[in-house]
Design an enzyme around this catalytic site. Structure first.
Site, PDB file in Angstrom:
ATOM      1  N   ARG A 135       1.079  -1.031  -0.445  1.00  6.57           N
ATOM      2  CA  ARG A 135       0.404   0.196   0.255  1.00  6.57           C
ATOM      3  C   ARG A 135       0.630   1.237   0.185  1.00  6.57           C
ATOM      4  NH1 ARG A 135      -3.846  -1.387   4.203  1.00  6.57           N
ATOM      5  NH2 ARG A 135      -4.863  -3.191   3.896  1.00  6.57           N
ATOM      6  N   ARG A 177      -3.299   6.717   0.848  1.00  8.01           N
ATOM      7  CA  ARG A 177      -4.309   7.965   1.318  1.00  8.01           C
ATOM      8  C   ARG A 177      -3.345   8.571   2.660  1.00  8.01           C
ATOM      9  NH1 ARG A 177      -9.666   4.909   3.398  1.00  8.01           N
ATOM     10  NH2 ARG A 177      -8.213   3.111   3.715  1.00  8.01           N
ATOM     11  N   ARG A 199      -7.519  11.891  -5.206  1.00  6.78           N
ATOM     12  CA  ARG A 199      -9.016  11.457  -5.017  1.00  6.78           C
ATOM     13  C   ARG A 199      -9.622  12.366  -5.416  1.00  6.78           C
ATOM     14  NH1 ARG A 199      -9.036   8.961   0.908  1.00  6.78           N
ATOM     15  NH2 ARG A 199      -9.384  11.510   1.608  1.00  6.78           N
ATOM     16  N   ASP A 255      -6.801  -2.869  -7.423  1.00  5.05           N
ATOM     17  CA  ASP A 255      -7.736  -3.536  -6.337  1.00  5.05           C
ATOM     18  C   ASP A 255      -7.599  -5.440  -6.510  1.00  5.05           C
ATOM     19  OD1 ASP A 255      -9.441  -2.427  -3.711  1.00  5.05           O
ATOM     20  OD2 ASP A 255     -10.002  -4.756  -5.198  1.00  5.05           O
ATOM     21  N   TYR A 284     -15.201 -11.613  -0.158  1.00  2.00           N
ATOM     22  CA  TYR A 284     -15.536 -11.020  -0.859  1.00  2.00           C
ATOM     23  C   TYR A 284     -17.196 -11.117  -1.227  1.00  2.00           C
ATOM     24  CZ  TYR A 284     -12.226  -8.031   0.827  1.00  2.00           C
ATOM     25  OH  TYR A 284     -11.332  -7.397   1.069  1.00  2.00           O
TER      26      TYR A 284
END
Length: 354
Positions: free
Chosen positions: A28, A32, A41, A78, A155
């Site tokens: 990652r 963010r 974003r 993703d 998921y």
């Protein structure tokens, strides 16, 4: 014969070459915690737009490369990206995560799933990876990644993130034949998708089985390990030279079993000592990791000491320095920079500290 110094440093480590210091990247590493990402974003609020539009995904992938010069640049994407290619659509909602509606819970839904055609479904993946290879040259290895069958099934069956995995475990223990069918179909699709990434320019591929650590060791061997192996075996049959990494969060209890998956390197989280991990999985396999991401909120001295401790325990062959999980939100960017700077000077620092 290619001079090994012209091969990206991370690729040399992944192939087992003894090196003065380990290559370093972060899971990652684009995300963010970086102001550049948060600004972008704001302009493109949809995650799927950010990850599926070539120019935006390339820009995000390169943000940490430009800022920190890691030895690995990972595709910004993703793990759910391949699902629409087999007939399972999804959305990613900010602060909620992935949503799959309707979730996959019946024989008829599994029967309707189609074989994956990556070239048709994900042309942007090839464009992104090819562009990244051109942009970074030999300065870094380009990493691809895929989700593992158990995690993607979780998921798809839960329909969203879960705390207790009740619905998929209910299927596992009451309708195991149904789940096994689904897992096998997912494994075929994931293997084809991983091969497509390699053929598009990925030099290393990491398989994330993020939720397999929620299984007991016995059930890991039934519902996760065989399908990890199915993916790795199929990829290796087509691309035997491409290093493959397996990562599971919360994996301290199943490390030895992970070593049977067919992966070339095991990515270790921070719940196990790196020296113990080396002993448990054997020296023939490479390791990746395993700094606690929370350390990056600590002092520079602490960051340095933990890096050097991990490197000493991992040894100088077959180790890729990384966090034991992804970079946390609000991690100070200057500490991320210090992490990379220290890792790249590790050979000198180890000499001084001995």
């Amino acid at each position: 014969m290619t001079d090994s110094t012209q091969i990206p440093y991370l690729l040399r480590a992944a192939r087992g070459e003894a090196l003065d210091r380990p290559p370093v990247w972060m899971m990652r590493q684009a995300g963010r915690y970086m102001k550049a990402y948060r600004d972008l974003r704001e302009k493109y609020p949809s995650f799927r737009e950010r990850s599926e539009k070539t120019d935006i995904a390339v820009e995000i992938s390169l943000q940490p490369f430009r800022a920190f010069k890691p030895d690995g640049v990972i595709l910004f994407s993703d793990i759910l990206t391949p699902l629409p290619g087999i007939g399972i659509d999804f959305d990613i909602v900010e602060s909620k995560g992935p949503i799959i509606d309707p979730p996959i819970r019946s024989q008829s839904q599994i029967d309707q799933l189609r074989p994956i055609e990556p070239e048709e479904s994900f042309p942007f993946i090839k464009e992104i990876l090819q562009t990244l290879r051109r942009e970074v040259g030999n300065e870094a290895a380009v990493l691809g990644f895929v989700g593992a069958p158990w995690t993607l099934a979780a998921y798809a069956i839960e329909g969203k993130s879960s705390k207790d995995y009740r619905i998929i475990k209910s299927m596992a223990f009451s309708e195991p034949a149904l789940l096994h069918q689904f897992l096998s179909k997912l494994a075929d699709a994931i293997a084809a998708y991983a091969c497509y990434q390699i053929e598009s320019g990925a030099q290393v591929v990491q398989l994330f089985d993020s939720w397999a650590g929620q299984l007991s060791p016995q059930d890991y061997e039934i519902f996760a390990l065989p399908y990890q192996k199915q993916v790795f075996d199929r990829v290796k049959a087509r691309h035997p030279e491409t290093p493959l990494i397996l990562y599971i969060n919360g994996s301290a209890g199943i490390l030895e079993r992970m070593a049977k998956s067919g992966a070339d390197l095991i990515s270790v989280d921070w719940t196990v000592d790196m020296g113990e991990a080396r002993n448990r999985i054997g020296r023939d396999l490479g390791v990746q990791g395993n700094i606690d991401p929370g350390i990056l909120f600590g002092s520079k001295e602490l960051i340095r000491d933990r890096i050097l401790d991990t490197i000493r325990k991992a040894g100088n062959r077959g180790h890729i320095l990384n966090l034991g999980h992804g970079v946390l939100q609000k991690t100070p960017e200057e500490n991320v920079a210090y992490f990379f700077e220290t890792a790249k000077q590790a050979d000198k620092l180890l000499t001084v500290s001995v």
